[in-house]
Design an enzyme around this catalytic site. Structure first.
Site, short mmCIF file in Angstrom:
data_model
loop_
_atom_site.label_atom_id
_atom_site.label_comp_id
_atom_site.label_asym_id
_atom_site.label_seq_id
_atom_site.Cartn_x
_atom_site.Cartn_y
_atom_site.Cartn_z
N ASP A 83 0.81 -1.22 0.00
CA ASP A 83 0.00 0.00 0.00
C ASP A 83 0.84 1.27 0.00
O ASP A 83 0.33 2.37 0.19
CB ASP A 83 -0.98 0.01 1.18
N GLY B 109 9.50 -1.99 11.33
CA GLY B 109 10.12 -2.89 12.30
C GLY B 109 9.64 -2.59 13.71
O GLY B 109 8.74 -1.77 13.91
N HIS C 283 -1.56 0.73 10.95
CA HIS C 283 -2.32 1.82 10.34
C HIS C 283 -3.63 1.27 9.78
O HIS C 283 -3.75 0.05 9.57
CB HIS C 283 -1.52 2.59 9.27
N HIS D 155 -4.02 -2.63 8.93
CA HIS D 155 -2.78 -3.38 8.80
C HIS D 155 -1.96 -3.24 10.08
O HIS D 155 -1.84 -2.12 10.60
CB HIS D 155 -1.95 -2.86 7.61
N GLU E 123 6.23 -6.31 15.25
CA GLU E 123 6.01 -6.01 16.67
C GLU E 123 5.78 -7.30 17.44
O GLU E 123 5.35 -8.31 16.86
CB GLU E 123 4.76 -5.11 16.85
N HIS F 194 -7.96 0.87 18.62
CA HIS F 194 -7.60 2.19 18.08
C HIS F 194 -7.72 2.19 16.55
O HIS F 194 -8.35 3.06 15.95
CB HIS F 194 -6.16 2.55 18.50
N GLU F 195 -7.12 1.18 15.92
CA GLU F 195 -7.14 1.14 14.44
C GLU F 195 -8.57 1.01 13.91
O GLU F 195 -8.92 1.62 12.90
CB GLU F 195 -6.28 -0.03 13.94
N HIS G 177 -10.23 4.18 13.40
CA HIS G 177 -9.97 4.79 12.08
C HIS G 177 -10.85 4.13 11.01
O HIS G 177 -11.41 4.81 10.14
CB HIS G 177 -8.50 4.61 11.67
N HIS H 113 -7.25 11.04 14.72
CA HIS H 113 -6.58 11.09 16.02
C HIS H 113 -7.16 12.21 16.88
O HIS H 113 -7.44 13.30 16.39
CB HIS H 113 -5.08 11.29 15.82
#
Lengths: 82, 389
Positions: free
Chosen positions: B69, B75, B82, B93, B98, B116-117, B120, B126
């Site tokens: 994308d 990393g 996001h 994604h 992590e 949280h994601e 969105h 935010h």
């Protein structure tokens, strides 16, 4: 102690919507005013003291793990519908 | 809180985990992501259903580095995940580099980041409230997670408050100790997936003189907004345009501000929603040279002339000329590279002419005088891009 460099901090501001992406044709130069304004906007958003400078507190916050979505989402972000 | 500007038009949303993380069992990931969606469904009427295959609203993937994308992960640390706002598809994604963990102070808590994601994915940007889930920074594992008031206000401004549920009291009246959720919603989405989402083939679409875009299908119609279908639709055509039947073939608004509707061998003329005289009339009388049972019609902004389409052919109609249709017509639509035959609808929108057929649409490029077929994005999904599905 700060854990990211000033260059990384500028990239950070660019990545999250506070600075226009670097323009390679102008050599990637950003005016001090624009940079200071961007730092101040980030500080305001994050609830830090607004100094407009890269201080330790600002660097520390920038080093925190975070969501990759831009903080400032305005016109021109993403592709337009249809 | 901050809103991005788009939201889903349906309350029942589906999701699919297309690619699981490397370090957690799949069934545990299912449970955590389900919990993360529940954070939002607890305060709204949204429901989330996990699917294992097929098309879904929200696709979830755990990926490393560049993952297609243009927004590569970096990393461990830094960017954790996001997600895309509804207008861009809602997908989420997560950086698989992590150390995703569950109920642990080590690593990065999957549930919190996912909640949280998904904020969105539902249209929240935010927040600058530090205690909000939608603040951009990861705060570490919170064993007693609670959604902040700021997040609750944000999600309810998009999808309304959770409805009062009947608690089974006598006469269906909630008892004194009943739910404390509000009963009003600010901008409620459609009850269920709109008919236009499940079957996006339409009869016609046209611009009104007032600048609205209307979609006709059967005996009902919808008004479109910049990001989907307006609240309160569909409505009955016959209730708004008195005397107009359903199953309209074609419609357009001419530069005189009048709207013309076509069906079979007849046409009707309206000013706004008021019939402009004694209609219907025969197409052969008012539009000499144009056949009956047309597929669609549109006024091309380039020359103000009216184009009628039927099957593999089109006719250009110029009311100022005699005869209004030159004898060089009809012509083959295949002269315009890429335009399909047997169209359903057409419309001019922001300087482009769009053609609709089945569940897809095509964009006509006025400069090259051909369809934008070089752009691999076309034909595109009408349901997604026009109806906000």
């Amino acid at each position: 102690a700060p854990v990211i460099s000033q260059t990384a901090a500028m990239n950070y501001l660019s990545q999250f919507g506070y600075l226009q992406p670097m323009n390679p044709t102008s050599g990637g130069i950003i005016s001090q005013d624009a940079l200071s304004k961007a730092v101040a906007e980030f500080q305001a958003f994050a609830g830090l003291n607004i100094t407009g400078d890269f201080d330790e507190e600002t660097f520390k916050l920038m080093a925190l793990p975070r969501c990759g979505v831009k903080d400032k989402v305005g016109p021109g972000f993403g592709r337009s519908k249809r | 809180y901050a809103l991005q500007g788009s939201r889903w038009r349906v309350k029942k949303l589906t999701y699919k985990i297309s690619k699981y993380p490397r370090n957690l069992p799949q069934h545990k990931v299912d449970v955590e992501l389900n919990k993360a969606f529940k954070v939002w469904s607890e305060y709204t009427d949204l429901t989330f259903i996990q699917k294992k295959s097929g098309q879904v609203h929200i696709e979830i993937r755990f990926e490393k580095g560049e993952h297609g994308d243009g927004d590569p992960f970096d990393g461990p640390g830094g960017t954790l995940a996001h997600a895309y706002f509804p207008v861009y598809g809602g997908d989420a994604h997560f950086d698989d580099a992590e150390q995703w963990t569950i109920d642990s102070f080590r690593g990065t808590n999957l549930f919190q980041v996912a909640a949280h994601e998904f904020g969105h994915s539902l249209g929240l940007s935010h927040s600058d409230v530090k205690s909000a889930l939608m603040a951009p920074f990861y705060r570490g594992y919170e064993p007693y997670f609670q959604l902040d008031d700021d997040d609750i206000q944000g999600i309810q401004s998009l999808y309304g408050k959770k409805s009062v549920k009947n608690d089974g009291g006598s006469g269906g009246v909630p008892s004194g100790g009943g739910p404390r959720y509000g009963t009003t919603t600010t901008s409620p989405p459609s009850e269920e997936d709109s008919e236009l989402c499940t079957d996006p083939k339409i009869d016609t679409m046209f611009n009104s003189a007032e600048g609205h875009i209307y979609v006709f299908k059967g005996d009902r119609y919808w008004r479109l907004t910049a990001d989907g279908v307006a609240v309160g639709y569909p409505k009955l055509i016959s209730h708004s345009w008195k005397g107009l039947p359903g199953n309209i073939d074609a419609a357009f608004t001419y530069k005189n501000g009048k709207t013309y509707f076509f069906k079979g061998s007849k046409y009707w003329r309206y000013v706004g929603k008021r019939m402009d005289g004694d209609y219907p009339k025969e197409i052969s009388e008012g539009f000499t040279g144009i056949p009956d049972n047309i597929d669609t019609a549109t006024v091309w902004t380039g020359n103000g002339k009216i184009y009628f389409y039927k099957g593999t052919k089109f006719w250009r109609f110029d009311p100022a000329q005699k005869p209004p249709v030159k004898n060089t017509y009809p012509k083959l639509t295949s002269n315009w590279e890429g335009i399909p035959n047997n169209l359903d609808a057409s419309i001019v929108y922001r300087g482009y002419t769009y053609f609709f057929k089945g569940d897809a649409y095509y964009r006509f490029n006025d400069r090259t005088f051909s369809m934008d077929i070089a752009d691999p994005a076309f034909p595109r999904s009408t349901a997604y891009w026009w109806f906000g599905c």
